[in-house]
Design a protein around this motif. Structure first.
Motif, PDB file in Angstrom:
ATOM      1  N   ALA A  94       0.985  -1.088  -0.073  1.00 55.32           N
ATOM      2  CA  ALA A  94      -0.131   0.072  -0.117  1.00 55.32           C
ATOM      3  C   ALA A  94       0.974   1.138   0.023  1.00 55.32           C
ATOM      4  CB  ALA A  94      -0.851  -0.109   1.283  1.00 55.32           C
ATOM      5  N   VAL A  95       0.497   2.558  -0.529  1.00 51.95           N
ATOM      6  CA  VAL A  95       0.921   3.649  -0.393  1.00 51.95           C
ATOM      7  C   VAL A  95       0.224   4.475   0.602  1.00 51.95           C
ATOM      8  CG1 VAL A  95       1.544   5.693  -1.894  1.00 51.95           C
ATOM      9  CG2 VAL A  95       1.735   3.495  -3.013  1.00 51.95           C
ATOM     10  N   ASP A  96       0.825   5.168   1.373  1.00 51.65           N
ATOM     11  CA  ASP A  96       0.357   6.107   2.449  1.00 51.65           C
ATOM     12  C   ASP A  96       0.080   7.470   1.803  1.00 51.65           C
ATOM     13  OD1 ASP A  96       0.278   3.905   4.442  1.00 51.65           O
ATOM     14  OD2 ASP A  96       2.318   4.619   5.178  1.00 51.65           O
ATOM     15  N   ALA A  97      -0.903   8.074   2.461  1.00 55.41           N
ATOM     16  CA  ALA A  97      -1.106   9.436   1.955  1.00 55.41           C
ATOM     17  C   ALA A  97       0.067  10.377   2.330  1.00 55.41           C
ATOM     18  CB  ALA A  97      -2.407   9.957   2.689  1.00 55.41           C
ATOM     19  N   ALA A  98       0.265  11.263   1.243  1.00 56.91           N
ATOM     20  CA  ALA A  98       1.303  12.173   1.777  1.00 56.91           C
ATOM     21  C   ALA A  98       0.890  13.609   2.315  1.00 56.91           C
ATOM     22  CB  ALA A  98       1.972  12.312   0.290  1.00 56.91           C
ATOM     23  N   SER A  99      -0.171  14.117   1.940  1.00 63.99           N
ATOM     24  CA  SER A  99      -0.688  15.326   2.518  1.00 63.99           C
ATOM     25  C   SER A  99      -1.951  15.586   2.057  1.00 63.99           C
ATOM     26  CB  SER A  99       0.121  16.550   1.577  1.00 63.99           C
ATOM     27  OG  SER A  99      -0.298  16.466   0.388  1.00 63.99           O
ATOM     28  N   VAL A 100      -2.747  16.715   2.711  1.00 62.21           N
ATOM     29  CA  VAL A 100      -4.237  16.897   2.382  1.00 62.21           C
ATOM     30  C   VAL A 100      -4.214  18.445   1.962  1.00 62.21           C
ATOM     31  CG1 VAL A 100      -6.540  17.261   3.455  1.00 62.21           C
ATOM     32  CG2 VAL A 100      -4.927  15.707   4.322  1.00 62.21           C
ATOM     33  N   ASP A 101      -4.986  18.615   0.620  1.00 64.59           N
ATOM     34  CA  ASP A 101      -5.234  19.939   0.076  1.00 64.59           C
ATOM     35  C   ASP A 101      -6.180  20.717   0.921  1.00 64.59           C
ATOM     36  OD1 ASP A 101      -3.316  19.215  -1.675  1.00 64.59           O
ATOM     37  OD2 ASP A 101      -4.819  18.925  -3.276  1.00 64.59           O
ATOM     38  N   ASN A 102      -6.367  22.060   0.666  1.00 59.11           N
ATOM     39  CA  ASN A 102      -7.308  23.006   1.430  1.00 59.11           C
ATOM     40  C   ASN A 102      -8.649  22.554   1.049  1.00 59.11           C
ATOM     41  OD1 ASN A 102      -4.664  24.537   0.909  1.00 59.11           O
ATOM     42  ND2 ASN A 102      -6.035  26.193   1.864  1.00 59.11           N
ATOM     43  N   ASP A 103      -9.263  21.732   0.080  1.00 59.15           N
ATOM     44  CA  ASP A 103     -10.526  21.365  -0.331  1.00 59.15           C
ATOM     45  C   ASP A 103     -10.719  20.091   0.406  1.00 59.15           C
ATOM     46  OD1 ASP A 103      -8.809  19.819  -1.910  1.00 59.15           O
ATOM     47  OD2 ASP A 103      -9.848  20.226  -3.951  1.00 59.15           O
ATOM     48  N   GLY A 104      -9.955  19.310   1.072  1.00 56.58           N
ATOM     49  CA  GLY A 104     -10.066  17.875   1.558  1.00 56.58           C
ATOM     50  C   GLY A 104      -9.386  16.902   0.964  1.00 56.58           C
ATOM     51  N   ALA A 105      -9.020  17.142  -0.359  1.00 56.23           N
ATOM     52  CA  ALA A 105      -8.410  16.057  -0.949  1.00 56.23           C
ATOM     53  C   ALA A 105      -7.325  15.555  -0.583  1.00 56.23           C
ATOM     54  CB  ALA A 105      -8.133  16.485  -2.611  1.00 56.23           C
ATOM     55  N   ILE A 106      -7.196  14.212  -0.658  1.00 60.62           N
ATOM     56  CA  ILE A 106      -5.882  13.622  -0.127  1.00 60.62           C
ATOM     57  C   ILE A 106      -4.965  13.140  -1.108  1.00 60.62           C
ATOM     58  CG2 ILE A 106      -5.121  11.639   1.272  1.00 60.62           C
ATOM     59  CD1 ILE A 106      -8.692  12.789   1.972  1.00 60.62           C
ATOM     60  N   ARG A 107      -3.851  13.548  -0.934  1.00 59.00           N
ATOM     61  CA  ARG A 107      -2.632  13.197  -2.037  1.00 59.00           C
ATOM     62  C   ARG A 107      -1.899  12.060  -1.950  1.00 59.00           C
ATOM     63  NH1 ARG A 107      -1.372  17.121  -5.954  1.00 59.00           N
ATOM     64  NH2 ARG A 107      -2.904  18.923  -6.184  1.00 59.00           N
ATOM     65  N   PHE A 108      -1.429  11.400  -2.933  1.00 63.89           N
ATOM     66  CA  PHE A 108      -0.417  10.248  -2.824  1.00 63.89           C
ATOM     67  C   PHE A 108       0.442  10.497  -3.807  1.00 63.89           C
ATOM     68  CE2 PHE A 108      -4.351   8.617  -1.333  1.00 63.89           C
ATOM     69  CZ  PHE A 108      -4.039   7.783  -0.353  1.00 63.89           C
ATOM     70  N   GLU A 109       1.786  10.028  -3.586  1.00 65.46           N
ATOM     71  CA  GLU A 109       2.936  10.082  -4.410  1.00 65.46           C
ATOM     72  C   GLU A 109       3.226   8.413  -4.812  1.00 65.46           C
ATOM     73  OE1 GLU A 109       5.832  12.270  -2.348  1.00 65.46           O
ATOM     74  OE2 GLU A 109       4.846  14.130  -2.474  1.00 65.46           O
ATOM     75  N   VAL A 110       3.217   8.238  -6.095  1.00 63.67           N
ATOM     76  CA  VAL A 110       3.850   6.971  -6.613  1.00 63.67           C
ATOM     77  C   VAL A 110       4.774   7.105  -7.706  1.00 63.67           C
ATOM     78  CG1 VAL A 110       1.507   5.978  -6.115  1.00 63.67           C
ATOM     79  CG2 VAL A 110       1.889   7.035  -8.444  1.00 63.67           C
ATOM     80  N   ASN A 111       5.484   6.006  -8.257  1.00 64.30           N
ATOM     81  CA  ASN A 111       6.459   5.887  -9.015  1.00 64.30           C
ATOM     82  C   ASN A 111       5.979   6.010 -10.500  1.00 64.30           C
ATOM     83  OD1 ASN A 111       9.072   6.194  -9.690  1.00 64.30           O
ATOM     84  ND2 ASN A 111       9.978   4.455  -9.039  1.00 64.30           N
ATOM     85  N   THR A 112       6.671   6.459 -11.416  1.00 61.88           N
ATOM     86  CA  THR A 112       6.479   6.455 -12.770  1.00 61.88           C
ATOM     87  C   THR A 112       6.702   5.010 -13.221  1.00 61.88           C
ATOM     88  OG1 THR A 112       8.623   7.059 -13.328  1.00 61.88           O
ATOM     89  CG2 THR A 112       6.953   8.831 -13.299  1.00 61.88           C
ATOM     90  N   GLY A 113       6.546   4.543 -14.604  1.00 58.91           N
ATOM     91  CA  GLY A 113       6.829   3.369 -15.251  1.00 58.91           C
ATOM     92  C   GLY A 113       5.720   2.340 -14.930  1.00 58.91           C
ATOM     93  N   GLY A 114       6.136   1.309 -15.137  1.00 58.97           N
ATOM     94  CA  GLY A 114       5.490   0.074 -15.097  1.00 58.97           C
ATOM     95  C   GLY A 114       5.410  -0.675 -13.885  1.00 58.97           C
ATOM     96  N   GLN A 115       4.767  -1.775 -13.672  1.00 62.81           N
ATOM     97  CA  GLN A 115       4.555  -2.750 -12.477  1.00 62.81           C
ATOM     98  C   GLN A 115       6.184  -3.140 -12.361  1.00 62.81           C
ATOM     99  OE1 GLN A 115       1.732  -5.599 -12.305  1.00 62.81           O
ATOM    100  NE2 GLN A 115       3.099  -6.992 -11.095  1.00 62.81           N
ATOM    101  N   SER A 116       6.761  -2.945 -11.219  1.00 59.17           N
ATOM    102  CA  SER A 116       8.178  -3.626 -11.034  1.00 59.17           C
ATOM    103  C   SER A 116       8.302  -3.829  -9.618  1.00 59.17           C
ATOM    104  CB  SER A 116       9.118  -2.255 -11.369  1.00 59.17           C
ATOM    105  OG  SER A 116      10.479  -2.405 -11.003  1.00 59.17           O
ATOM    106  N   THR A 117       9.254  -4.880  -9.722  1.00 57.92           N
ATOM    107  CA  THR A 117       9.672  -5.431  -8.110  1.00 57.92           C
ATOM    108  C   THR A 117      10.275  -4.212  -7.485  1.00 57.92           C
ATOM    109  OG1 THR A 117      11.650  -6.345  -9.151  1.00 57.92           O
ATOM    110  CG2 THR A 117       9.762  -7.435  -9.001  1.00 57.92           C
ATOM    111  N   ALA A 118      10.680  -3.117  -7.974  1.00 60.02           N
ATOM    112  CA  ALA A 118      11.484  -2.188  -7.419  1.00 60.02           C
ATOM    113  C   ALA A 118      10.753  -1.388  -6.416  1.00 60.02           C
ATOM    114  CB  ALA A 118      12.144  -0.910  -8.544  1.00 60.02           C
TER     115      ALA A 118
END
Length: 321
Positions: free
Chosen positions: A149-173
């Motif tokens: 799972a990826v944890d939430a990174a931050s919350v915007d003023n409008d209550g939207a919750i931000r996530f950060e994920v890696n570019t590219g295809g599915q990877s064991t990395a």
């Protein structure tokens, strides 16, 4: 009996404000924009009293008072600033509570704690919004495909919750169990659960809408999917139909009260509408581009008739890590 101190009034700007609400006996009065008030402590440390749709009064265990007028979103940080896993958001307009990192209701889980769809997708680490009066729960989660799972990174003023994920295809990395260049590194999971808190309602008593952004920039261009009843044999008795009237998702897991699934931005109903490089003439496919950097909004909504009663809004920042 001692008289309570008079509340000091602070007028906010007409812009989008982030308020660190640390001082008790303060009245925050907004004049415009979208505003987020960050409150130290757990939501259980406060009693909440609403006055109409625009004012809320918080009183903590010691009797200290905070008042907010026309402030759209309250964020309770759990007493752990910088750690979003125990944060809870209160939406003043809808009267909903959103937990940033929690487990879906047990009615939407198998006996081993997995979702009612797929083969072993954990029902934990979700952004979950609950409309307690209606007995409705909405959940959105981000996971590396066949991985953690990826944890939430931050919350915007409008209550939207931000996530950060890696570019590219599915990877064991990224912790995935295998590589698959034809799938985005990450997937999103959604869950709609009804009939909570003793309510006798089910999926048919509400309208659910799933909005998936296909604009790689900070702007948005949504594919809008609505859950509609179907005679197609499946677990829920519903399918998702897009704004063009095209059946789009027909394999949700669940039952008459629960609809769940996991989707990837490589899938045609999303990928075919994404131009990975809008500055270049023609359509530059997102999958063929290698799932490059982007920003995507995903919103799950529940309506009672024409009235919006709950929503969960996340933003996924796809960045080269």
């Amino acid at each position: 009996m001692a008289k309570s101190p008079k509340l000091e009034k602070i007028k906010l700007s007409k812009l989008d404000d982030i308020i660190q609400a640390n001082d008790p006996y303060t009245k925050y009065d907004d004049k415009g924009g979208l505003d987020l008030a960050v409150i130290g402590g757990s939501i259980s440390d406060f009693s909440l009293e609403t006055k109409g749709k625009k004012k809320i009064i918080l009183t903590d265990e010691t009797g200290d008072v905070f008042e907010f007028k026309k402030v759209e979103t309250l964020l309770f940080d759990g007493g752990t600033p910088g750690d979003s896993t125990d944060d809870v958001i209160y939406n003043l307009d809808l009267g909903t509570f959103t937990s940033l990192d929690t487990t879906l209701d047990s009615s939407g889980l198998t006996g081993t704690g997995n979702m009612l769809v797929g083969s072993g997708i954990p029902g934990s680490d979700f952004v979950v919004t609950r409309q307690e009066d209606s007995g409705v729960e909405l959940g959105l989660g981000i996971r590396y495909r066949q991985g953690p799972a990826v944890d939430a990174a931050s919350v915007d003023n409008d209550g939207a919750i931000r996530f950060e994920v890696n570019t590219g295809g599915q990877s064991t990395a990224n912790g995935s169990s295998g590589n698959h260049a034809g799938r985005a590194a990450w997937s999103f999971q959604y869950s709609a659960i009804t009939g909570l808190n003793g309510e006798t309602t089910d999926l048919s008593d509400f309208t659910f809408v799933l909005k998936i952004d296909t604009d790689v920039t900070e702007g948005t261009d949504f594919r809008v999917l609505t859950m509609e009843p179907t005679s197609f044999p499946n677990a829920t008795g519903f399918i998702w139909v897009d704004q063009d009237g095209t059946p789009t998702i027909a394999d949700d897991g669940g039952n008459g009260n629960v609809a769940q699934n996991s989707q990837n931005f490589a899938f045609g109903f999303v990928n075919h509408f994404i131009d990975a490089d809008p500055d270049t003439p023609g359509m530059q496919g997102y999958a063929t581009s290698g799932f490059t950097e982007a920003e995507f909004d995903i919103i799950l909504e529940a309506y009672d008739g024409s009235k919006l009663i709950a929503d969960t809004h996340i933003v996924v920042d796809v960045i080269d890590m």
